[in-house]
Design a protein around this motif. Structure first.
Motif, PDB file in Angstrom:
ATOM      1  N   ILE A 147      -8.289 -46.775 -51.559  1.00 13.40           N
ATOM      2  CA  ILE A 147      -8.958 -45.663 -52.234  1.00 13.40           C
ATOM      3  C   ILE A 147      -9.283 -44.553 -51.248  1.00 13.40           C
ATOM      4  O   ILE A 147      -9.891 -44.792 -50.214  1.00 13.40           O
ATOM      5  N   LYS A 148      -8.855 -43.359 -51.587  1.00 17.94           N
ATOM      6  CA  LYS A 148      -9.236 -42.166 -50.834  1.00 17.94           C
ATOM      7  C   LYS A 148      -9.993 -41.253 -51.784  1.00 17.94           C
ATOM      8  O   LYS A 148      -9.420 -40.544 -52.605  1.00 17.94           O
ATOM      9  N   ALA A 149     -11.300 -41.331 -51.737  1.00 18.78           N
ATOM     10  CA  ALA A 149     -12.146 -40.596 -52.680  1.00 18.78           C
ATOM     11  C   ALA A 149     -12.479 -39.220 -52.122  1.00 18.78           C
ATOM     12  O   ALA A 149     -13.332 -39.087 -51.244  1.00 18.78           O
ATOM     13  N   ASP A 150     -11.802 -38.207 -52.613  1.00 23.55           N
ATOM     14  CA  ASP A 150     -12.060 -36.843 -52.147  1.00 23.55           C
ATOM     15  C   ASP A 150     -13.375 -36.295 -52.707  1.00 23.55           C
ATOM     16  O   ASP A 150     -14.119 -35.624 -52.010  1.00 23.55           O
ATOM     17  N   ILE A 151     -13.628 -36.591 -53.982  1.00 26.21           N
ATOM     18  CA  ILE A 151     -14.854 -36.126 -54.641  1.00 26.21           C
ATOM     19  C   ILE A 151     -15.590 -37.339 -55.208  1.00 26.21           C
ATOM     20  O   ILE A 151     -15.027 -38.112 -55.977  1.00 26.21           O
ATOM     21  N   ILE A 152     -16.847 -37.485 -54.806  1.00 23.08           N
ATOM     22  CA  ILE A 152     -17.662 -38.609 -55.266  1.00 23.08           C
ATOM     23  C   ILE A 152     -18.891 -38.066 -55.992  1.00 23.08           C
ATOM     24  O   ILE A 152     -19.531 -37.124 -55.529  1.00 23.08           O
ATOM     25  N   ALA A 153     -19.200 -38.674 -57.132  1.00 25.90           N
ATOM     26  CA  ALA A 153     -20.339 -38.236 -57.949  1.00 25.90           C
ATOM     27  C   ALA A 153     -21.428 -39.299 -57.959  1.00 25.90           C
ATOM     28  O   ALA A 153     -21.137 -40.498 -57.988  1.00 25.90           O
ATOM     29  N   LEU A 154     -22.693 -38.850 -57.940  1.00 19.85           N
ATOM     30  CA  LEU A 154     -23.856 -39.738 -57.996  1.00 19.85           C
ATOM     31  C   LEU A 154     -24.674 -39.403 -59.244  1.00 19.85           C
ATOM     32  O   LEU A 154     -24.854 -38.232 -59.570  1.00 19.85           O
ATOM     33  N   ASP A 155     -25.162 -40.435 -59.901  1.00 22.73           N
ATOM     34  CA  ASP A 155     -26.048 -40.189 -61.033  1.00 22.73           C
ATOM     35  C   ASP A 155     -26.786 -41.474 -61.388  1.00 22.73           C
ATOM     36  O   ASP A 155     -26.392 -42.569 -60.985  1.00 22.73           O
ATOM     37  N   GLY A 156     -27.867 -41.310 -62.140  1.00 26.62           N
ATOM     38  CA  GLY A 156     -28.654 -42.448 -62.589  1.00 26.62           C
ATOM     39  C   GLY A 156     -28.978 -42.321 -64.063  1.00 26.62           C
ATOM     40  O   GLY A 156     -29.145 -41.208 -64.577  1.00 26.62           O
ATOM     41  N   SER A 157     -29.054 -43.447 -64.753  1.00 28.39           N
ATOM     42  CA  SER A 157     -29.348 -43.437 -66.181  1.00 28.39           C
ATOM     43  C   SER A 157     -30.208 -44.636 -66.539  1.00 28.39           C
ATOM     44  O   SER A 157     -29.949 -45.753 -66.080  1.00 28.39           O
ATOM     45  N   GLY A 158     -31.246 -44.406 -67.347  1.00 27.06           N
ATOM     46  CA  GLY A 158     -32.131 -45.487 -67.751  1.00 27.06           C
ATOM     47  C   GLY A 158     -31.817 -45.965 -69.153  1.00 27.06           C
ATOM     48  O   GLY A 158     -31.356 -45.202 -69.999  1.00 27.06           O
ATOM     49  N   LYS A 218     -17.550 -44.771 -45.727  1.00 26.58           N
ATOM     50  CA  LYS A 218     -16.236 -45.261 -45.305  1.00 26.58           C
ATOM     51  C   LYS A 218     -15.084 -44.612 -46.081  1.00 26.58           C
ATOM     52  O   LYS A 218     -13.938 -44.626 -45.626  1.00 26.58           O
ATOM     53  N   TYR A 219     -15.376 -44.019 -47.241  1.00 33.46           N
ATOM     54  CA  TYR A 219     -14.323 -43.380 -48.024  1.00 33.46           C
ATOM     55  C   TYR A 219     -14.040 -41.948 -47.565  1.00 33.46           C
ATOM     56  O   TYR A 219     -13.098 -41.321 -48.040  1.00 33.46           O
ATOM     57  N   LYS A 220     -14.874 -41.425 -46.686  1.00 33.58           N
ATOM     58  CA  LYS A 220     -14.706 -40.093 -46.107  1.00 33.58           C
ATOM     59  C   LYS A 220     -14.511 -39.008 -47.172  1.00 33.58           C
ATOM     60  O   LYS A 220     -13.480 -38.309 -47.202  1.00 33.58           O
ATOM     61  N   PRO A 221     -15.468 -38.858 -48.081  1.00 37.15           N
ATOM     62  CA  PRO A 221     -15.319 -37.855 -49.143  1.00 37.15           C
ATOM     63  C   PRO A 221     -15.467 -36.432 -48.610  1.00 37.15           C
ATOM     64  O   PRO A 221     -16.176 -36.192 -47.634  1.00 37.15           O
ATOM     65  N   ASP A 222     -14.799 -35.494 -49.272  1.00 33.00           N
ATOM     66  CA  ASP A 222     -14.917 -34.085 -48.911  1.00 33.00           C
ATOM     67  C   ASP A 222     -16.109 -33.433 -49.617  1.00 33.00           C
ATOM     68  O   ASP A 222     -16.760 -32.558 -49.064  1.00 33.00           O
ATOM     69  N   TYR A 223     -16.360 -33.885 -50.862  1.00 31.98           N
ATOM     70  CA  TYR A 223     -17.421 -33.283 -51.656  1.00 31.98           C
ATOM     71  C   TYR A 223     -18.274 -34.367 -52.322  1.00 31.98           C
ATOM     72  O   TYR A 223     -17.763 -35.412 -52.741  1.00 31.98           O
ATOM     73  N   ILE A 224     -19.570 -34.091 -52.427  1.00 29.98           N
ATOM     74  CA  ILE A 224     -20.503 -34.953 -53.141  1.00 29.98           C
ATOM     75  C   ILE A 224     -21.072 -34.152 -54.310  1.00 29.98           C
ATOM     76  O   ILE A 224     -21.614 -33.058 -54.123  1.00 29.98           O
ATOM     77  N   VAL A 225     -20.950 -34.704 -55.513  1.00 26.36           N
ATOM     78  CA  VAL A 225     -21.410 -34.023 -56.722  1.00 26.36           C
ATOM     79  C   VAL A 225     -22.614 -34.778 -57.286  1.00 26.36           C
ATOM     80  O   VAL A 225     -22.561 -36.001 -57.470  1.00 26.36           O
ATOM     81  N   ALA A 226     -23.705 -34.036 -57.553  1.00 26.21           N
ATOM     82  CA  ALA A 226     -24.912 -34.644 -58.122  1.00 26.21           C
ATOM     83  C   ALA A 226     -25.732 -33.562 -58.813  1.00 26.21           C
ATOM     84  O   ALA A 226     -25.513 -32.364 -58.605  1.00 26.21           O
ATOM     85  N   ASP A 227     -26.700 -33.995 -59.636  1.00 25.23           N
ATOM     86  CA  ASP A 227     -27.535 -33.015 -60.338  1.00 25.23           C
ATOM     87  C   ASP A 227     -28.736 -32.625 -59.469  1.00 25.23           C
ATOM     88  O   ASP A 227     -28.860 -33.027 -58.305  1.00 25.23           O
TER      89      ASP A 227
END
Length: 246
Positions: A147-158, A218-227
């Protein structure tokens, strides 16, 4: 001309229960199959078969065939988990997915079953499924795929398993409900879950952010997407300095 339907005196005296065939309707499962495919226009038959093959393969490696040596061994955990995955994949209900599989000999062949389980069997399996096993399956998928994750997103949901309405909660003085919060980190391109964490009760997303970011380094992402919940100086510093990302 409609043919007459005869019932035995004993059966008729106790309960005269009719089904769709008594009214000359076709098998409702066929209609369910069509509705599931129409509801998911992007879902192709060969794509679904490939999904079933892969799911069954990973589950077979990650978890035991049966949960208990003394169970009746009617359905394997591999088949039950795969059915649960198909349900989520096709965005179906428990009843719909059982009807869907019931008319497909190909799917039953891939699942190594002759008889389709009752929908409550899938519900009970999901309820008792340990989160550890889900984590192991997810980790296996990540390990076996480069896996080469260029863009990784973070989020949480209850979410909560309490179905009481607001009025009932108010009169019982339980308006503030406890719930489980699930924090996910995914690869935007493949939608694979790279890291997840479950916490009980209301907690800030920022408490999850730093451990999650260090796990995906370890995935060396270029961008991190979050709210905006993650828009703090410590998190920005961790992204820019430790991950070398934006």
């Amino acid at each position: 001309m409609i043919s007459e339907i005869y019932y035995s005196p004993v059966y008729s005296g106790v309960s005269k229960q009719l089904n769709l065939l008594d009214f000359s309707f076709k098998n409702s499962n066929i209609q369910r199959l069509k509705s599931v495919l129409n509801k998911n226009s992007e879902l192709k038959e060969n794509k679904l078969v490939k999904f079933i093959e892969r799911t069954y393969y990973y589950v077979k490696i990650a978890i035991n065939k049966y949960s208990n040596a003394f169970s009746n061994h009617l359905y394997s955990q591999h088949a039950l988990f795969t059915i649960l995955a198909i349900k989520i994949y096709t965005k179906s209900t428990y009843r719909e997915i059982i009807d869907f599989i019931d008319v497909s000999d190909i799917i039953k062949k891939y699942l190594r079953i002759k008889k389709v389980p009752h929908f409550t069997t899938i519900q009970k399996f999901f309820k008792r499924l340990p989160s550890k096993q889900i984590r192991e399956i997810n980790q296996l998928i990540l390990t076996l795929n480069d896996i080469k994750a260029d863009i990784i997103a973070l989020d949480g949901s209850g979410f909560t398993n309490d179905y009481a309405d607001k009025y009932y909660a108010k009169i019982r003085q339980k308006e503030r409900k406890s719930y489980i919060k699930n924090h996910l980190t995914i690869d935007v391109k493949t939608r694979l879950i790279l890291y997840y964490q479950t916490s009980r009760g209301p907690k800030y997303d920022t408490q999850f952010a730093k451990p999650a970011l260090r796990q995906i380094k370890k995935y060396k992402p270029d961008y991190i997407v979050a709210d905006k919940a993650y828009d703090t100086e410590p998190i920005r510093k961790c992204i820019n300095e430790e991950l070398k990302s934006i």
